[in-house]
Design an enzyme around this catalytic site. Structure first.
Site, short mmCIF file in Angstrom:
data_model
loop_
_atom_site.label_atom_id
_atom_site.label_comp_id
_atom_site.label_asym_id
_atom_site.label_seq_id
_atom_site.Cartn_x
_atom_site.Cartn_y
_atom_site.Cartn_z
CD GLU A 121 -3.32 -2.57 7.48
OE1 GLU A 121 -2.25 -2.89 6.86
OE2 GLU A 121 -3.97 -1.60 7.13
CB SER A 139 5.41 -2.25 11.97
OG SER A 139 5.15 -0.78 12.23
CG ASN A 157 -1.59 1.16 1.45
OD1 ASN A 157 -1.69 2.19 0.53
ND2 ASN A 157 -2.40 1.31 2.57
CD GLU A 213 -2.41 5.54 6.81
OE1 GLU A 213 -2.54 5.62 5.86
OE2 GLU A 213 -1.73 4.83 7.60
N GLY A 255 3.11 2.09 10.76
CA GLY A 255 4.01 2.96 10.58
C GLY A 255 4.68 3.51 11.79
CE LYS A 300 -0.05 3.05 4.82
NZ LYS A 300 0.11 3.44 6.28
CG HIS A 345 -5.50 1.85 5.39
ND1 HIS A 345 -5.34 2.99 6.38
CD2 HIS A 345 -4.61 0.91 5.09
CE1 HIS A 345 -3.99 2.56 6.76
NE2 HIS A 345 -3.57 1.42 6.02
P1 PGA Z 1 3.11 0.20 7.87
O1 PGA Z 1 1.59 0.23 7.14
O2 PGA Z 1 3.42 -1.08 6.88
O3 PGA Z 1 3.95 1.29 7.15
O4 PGA Z 1 2.91 0.02 8.94
C1 PGA Z 1 0.55 -0.70 6.85
C2 PGA Z 1 -0.52 -0.16 6.63
O5 PGA Z 1 -1.30 0.89 6.51
O6 PGA Z 1 -1.28 -0.85 5.41
#
Ligand code: PGA
Length: 257
Positions: free
Chosen positions: A173, A218, A15, A105, A179, A17, A103
């Site tokens: 997640e 992560s 992803n 976010e 992140g 983003k 997601h």
């Molecule tokens: P990350 O993000 O691997 O940077 O922790 C995962 C995601 O948001 O899908």
């Protein structure tokens, strides 16, 4: 079928983003080349969800044999007066085979609730896309012992009727792991994925038994193999570590046969 847990072919999805200008198309090309070099040794589907601006060029340059493509969000409607939005049909037309919905976010930045996520998953199905439905608890929810209840509630509210193993993927997640470099213990991942599997089976029967459940948050080259070997973990959704082809391929190689 690949080697993943339970004979379900895993999915490793990146992803991106809101990252990536045209110059980043080279990273997708490098992933494609590396997959070609591995000559079918990867027992998993591999996917990139670039920003919508790069989707068509990336899909056009790469073809969909070794690498699949996804959108990061879609509108619930197929078309209409919705400035700035993108429909599932448009993503499909641009070369996507899947779309991420719900997601964390999007849930945080845009106030998306389970009902919105369900409508978007339905839109994905209508357009012939696989919906990658994201769920996961916040840090507060985990610390107050609500993780399993939250995950069960999001699952019940976000998945549409008619979900099948082919048209729906779940991504667990934990919000606090995204992140941050933090990950749950393998036992904690196992507990949540087991709950998700049991819920999916109860609601969707045999389809629920084969629906892929990804872990995200992560995932890095050095923890991928351990996370991917947890029962009922059928792949990964990867943010930061998917932006560089070398890191992403190192994670994909957790499924090298
Ligand atoms: P990350 O993000 O691997 O940077 O922790 C995962 C995601 O948001 O899908």
């Amino acid at each position: 079928m690949g080697k993943g847990t339970e004979g379900v072919r895993p999915l490793v999805a990146g992803n991106w983003k809101m990252n990536g200008l045209k110059a980043a198309l080279g990273e997708a090309a490098a992933v494609q080349e590396a997959l070609a070099g591995l000559q079918g040794a990867i027992a998993a589907d591999v996917m990139i969800a670039p920003p919508a601006t790069l989707l068509m060029a990336m899909a056009h340059a790469s073809g969909a044999e070794l690498l699949q493509f996804a959108g990061q969000d879609c509108h619930a409607k197929a078309s209409g007066a919705h400035t700035g939005d993108i429909s599932a049909e448009m993503l499909k037309d641009a070369g996507a085979s899947a779309v991420i919905v719900g997601h964390s976010e999007r849930r945080t930045d845009h106030g998306e609730r389970d009902a919105d996520v369900l409508a978007k998953a339905l839109a994905a199905h209508r357009a012939g896309l696989c919906a990658i439905v994201c769920i996961g608890e916040t840090r507060n929810e985990r610390e107050s012992g609500q993780t399993l209840a939250i995950v069960a509630r999001q699952l019940a509210g976000s998945l549409p009727p008619g979900a099948t193993a082919a048209n729906t993927v779940i991504a667990y997640e934990p919000v606090w792991a995204i992140g941050t470099g933090l990950t749950p213990t393998l036992d904690d991942v196992a507990e949540v994925h087991d709950l998700i599997r049991r819920d999916l089976e109860a609601r969707f029967g045999g389809e629920g038994a084969r629906m892929r459940i990804l872990y995200g948050g992560s995932v890095k080259p050095d923890n991928a193999k351990a996370l991917m070997s947890v029962p009922h973990v059928n792949g990964a959704l990867i943010g930061g570590a998917s932006l560089k082809a070398s890191d992403f391929i190192a994670i994909v190689r957790a499924y090298e046969g």
